[in-house]
Design a protein around this motif. Structure first.
Motif: not given
Length: 697
Positions: A283-286, A291-296
């Motif tokens: 999920v990324s928030e631009d 951009s804030a990037l998270r991976r799970v």
């Protein structure tokens, strides 16, 4: 058979069973202390004593029959000392007997042979528990015996027209229910859950038993944890989670995966290991500049349909989300439950890349190498990145700058190629082999290279045009091929919207040493074209597709393929000969069907009978198109869609009988993918149990 070690659970239990068998077999007659405990030992044998009885309409004809558990021969034994056996017990030979309303015996089965010893039941009666565990319309029931202080041993039986038979045996269960008959909770229409305490490991587990066609087989197990709120052992919640919320919703045919909709699933990077799935989400928030990037990573078990864990692997802010995304990839497993992937963090506006390892069970993370790959310029990005299990190396190639680096997983060393291997938008110039040990690079000529930057072979450009992708590999990486035309005439162009796709007039095939082994040509005088349709599984043959283009006088290029002109031939690489093939309208007409994976974009796989020289293919653009696929073990299946009714059919080829077993799918399946041997998925979220589909549903 009971596991004899469990009989040593308590000294009292062992003593009681031995005494019971002594009485049953009448081996000991002397008046010793044992004799004083058995006040009824000298009584005569008893016959036809019912210990359980319950009504059941086993054949669903509206008439109630009765199933009884009857001691056909045995004794009544009294146990006076405290222990697992205390009070009066029937000890001897027992049978399951099914009778109609008039008392006539319909079926019967001796139970002692299925346990391999005499049975014991308390005086009185116990309740029989019925359920349909394999979805065949006939009832199953369980019979249990004491095993140890940790649980009982159960056999499962079914009632069918051919008689009462055993469909599951030796199922050790820890439960407060029973103990002589138990109803198991269902995991699906053809599977059930079993909980037990393993004294040797000192832990409680939940396992899944699934119907295999003639018996129930244990698939997997999940360690249980103690829930202080309920005071019971429960399936542990997913570790970490980080708001992923990955869970399965049971359906009649299997289940559907649900997760937090803010995440995007990378279905093409799912790592499959038997019944275990490692599923990447991001999920990324631009914002304006970053951009804030998270991976799970979600770790899911198909057998128990539970999420084992969900581990966050990336949580950072990046300034070039496109470039960063081109570097992030899940490469696969390198050991037991160990996942390797590329990662990123940002410090002071600089992206720092690394290769990490994640233990899927514990969540432990380890950085294998930092600073790899080297970061591209501010607007730069990566081309194809790949992992070679054969060479145990990870390869990164920057798109514009052309920097190429490898990381050796064994030595933990990074190696940078001396030369640059740039690309030209929108084309990719590197085409790696499936095993990742070789790659073709398109520069001033074509070069076949290994991961040590050694040039294996050089191939000059043809005089005519080339197709894209330029090189196609066989699945086993033993062969590669290039399509070309004899000249630069635009009449060979099929599509030129973004990348020119041509109708090839010739195919050159090379082995993994870069040696040309075939140059197959169409007949230009007949305005004929040829291309590789697919590689045979053994890589000893090539399926060729010959066709003509539909010429329109007003056009000079972009001619469509004339479907009615398509024919197929088989080229034998070893014998170097061509064989014409006959198309058939049904895959059932092929005596010895073999799957041939398509090498053409947008074309489905083929079914070939090499000996009979027959070929079956589906209509690719039809809503009723079929998908020939094979399981990891090589079993052949065909999924056929029915667009009008919104359903689909699946057929499995049985090699032993040379027949097709068919079943129904609940909805149309697009691009089906195997997960383990028993699960079929579409789009990574819907999972169908094939055993359910092929079990007459």
């Amino acid at each position: 058979m009971r596991i004899k070690l469990f009989l040593m659970g308590t000294a009292i239990a062992v003593f009681a069973i031995v005494v019971a068998l002594v009485v049953w077999k009448q081996v000991a007659k002397s008046p010793d202390p044992v004799e004083t405990q058995l006040t009824l030992a000298e009584q005569p044998f008893l016959y036809d004593i019912p210990v359980a009885q319950k009504g059941v309409d086993w054949d669903s004809d509206g008439k109630q029959e009765t199933l009884s558990i009857v001691m056909t021969e045995g004794k009544l034994v009294n146990y006076e000392d405290p222990g697992p056996y205390m009070g009066e017990f029937y000890v001897g030979q027992f049978s399951a007997v099914l009778k109609d309303a008039g008392g006539n015996t319909l079926q019967s089965l001796e139970l002692a042979p299925t346990f391999h010893e005499a049975l014991m039941f308390p005086k009185g009666t116990f309740e029989l528990m019925f359920d349909d565990y394999n979805d065949d319309g006939y009832p199953e029931f369980t019979i249990g015996q004491y095993m140890s202080s940790n649980g009982n041993i159960y056999n499962m039986y079914t009632i069918r027209p051919e008689g009462i038979s055993t469909v599951g045996s030796g199922i050790f269960t820890s439960s407060a229910e029973g103990p002589y008959s138990i109803r198991y909770p269902k995991a699906s229409p053809i599977s059930f859950l079993n909980r037990y305490y393993d004294n040797s490991r000192g832990k409680a587990f939940q396992s899944t038993f699934e119907w295999s066609g003639n018996t129930f087989k244990k698939l997997g197990e999940v360690e249980l944890v103690f829930d202080p709120e309920t005071g019971t052992e429960t399936v542990p919640p997913a570790k970490e989670d980080k708001e992923l919320g990955l869970a399965a919703t049971p359906m009649q045919y299997g289940f559907k995966l649900n997760y937090n909709p803010i995440f995007t699933m990378s279905s093409d990077e799912i790592v499959r290991d038997g019944d275990k799935l490692a599923i990447p989400f991001s999920v990324s928030e631009d914002s304006d500049k970053s951009s804030a990037l998270r991976r799970v990573i979600g770790y899911f078990d198909l057998a128990s349909q539970t999420t084992l864990a969900a581990h966050e692997i990336t949580n950072t802010t990046v300034t070039n989300i496109y470039g960063v995304s081109s570097a992030l990839k899940v490469f696969g497993l390198i050991g037991q439950d160990e996942l390797v992937y590329s990662n990123v963090s940002e410090e002071g506006g600089t992206q720092n890349y690394r290769i990490d390892k994640l233990n899927l069970k514990s969540g432990a993370k380890e950085t294998l190498v930092a600073g790899f790959p080297s970061a591209p310029n501010e607007q730069g990005f990566f081309a194809r990145n790949w992992f070679s299990p054969k060479e145990n190396r990870i390869v990164f190639n920057q798109y514009s700058e052309g920097t190429m680096e490898t990381f050796d997983m064994k030595t933990r060393k990074v190696n940078a190629f001396h030369k640059k291997y740039p690309h030209s938008w929108p084309l990719y110039m590197t085409i790696p082999s499936p095993d990742g040990s070789l790659f073709w690079y398109q520069g001033s000529d074509f070069r076949l290279m290994d991961l040590n930057e050694k040039v294996v072979a050089k191939v000059p450009y043809p005089e005519g045009m080339i197709d894209y992708p330029v090189w196609i590999w066989s699945d086993d990486s033993n062969y590669s091929a290039i399509h070309y035309t004899f000249d630069q005439d635009r009449k060979h162009v099929i599509d030129s919207e973004e990348i020119e796709n041509i109708a090839p007039q010739g195919v050159r095939i090379f082995d993994r040493r870069g040696k040309e082994v075939a140059n197959l040509k169409a007949e230009p005088k007949k305005d004929e074209y040829v291309e590789i349709a697919g590689w045979l599984p053994e890589s000893n043959g090539v399926l060729l597709r010959y066709f003509h283009l539909y010429r329109e006088e007003a056009r000079k290029e972009n001619f469509p393929i004339m479907d009615s002109s398509v024919t197929y031939k088989l080229y034998h690489l070893n014998e170097r000969k061509l064989t014409s093939l006959e198309n058939v309208d049904s895959f059932e007409k092929l005596p010895k069907p073999t799957l041939v994976k398509s090498a053409v974009r947008g074309m489905h796989n083929y079914i070939l009978d090499k000996d009979a020289k027959l070929l079956w293919k589906t209509a690719n653009r039809s809503p009723d198109a079929a998908y020939p696929i094979s399981s990891p073990a090589g079993e052949l299946y065909i999924v056929s869609n029915d667009a009008i009714n919104g359903k689909a059919e699946i057929a499995k080829y049985e090699k032993a009988t040379r027949r097709w077993t068919k079943g129904n799918l609940p909805y149309n399946f697009i691009d089906p993918v195997f997960n383990g041997e028993n699960w079929l998925s579409s789009e990574g979220t819907s999972y169908i149990n094939l055993k359910w589909c092929l079990n007459g549903n």
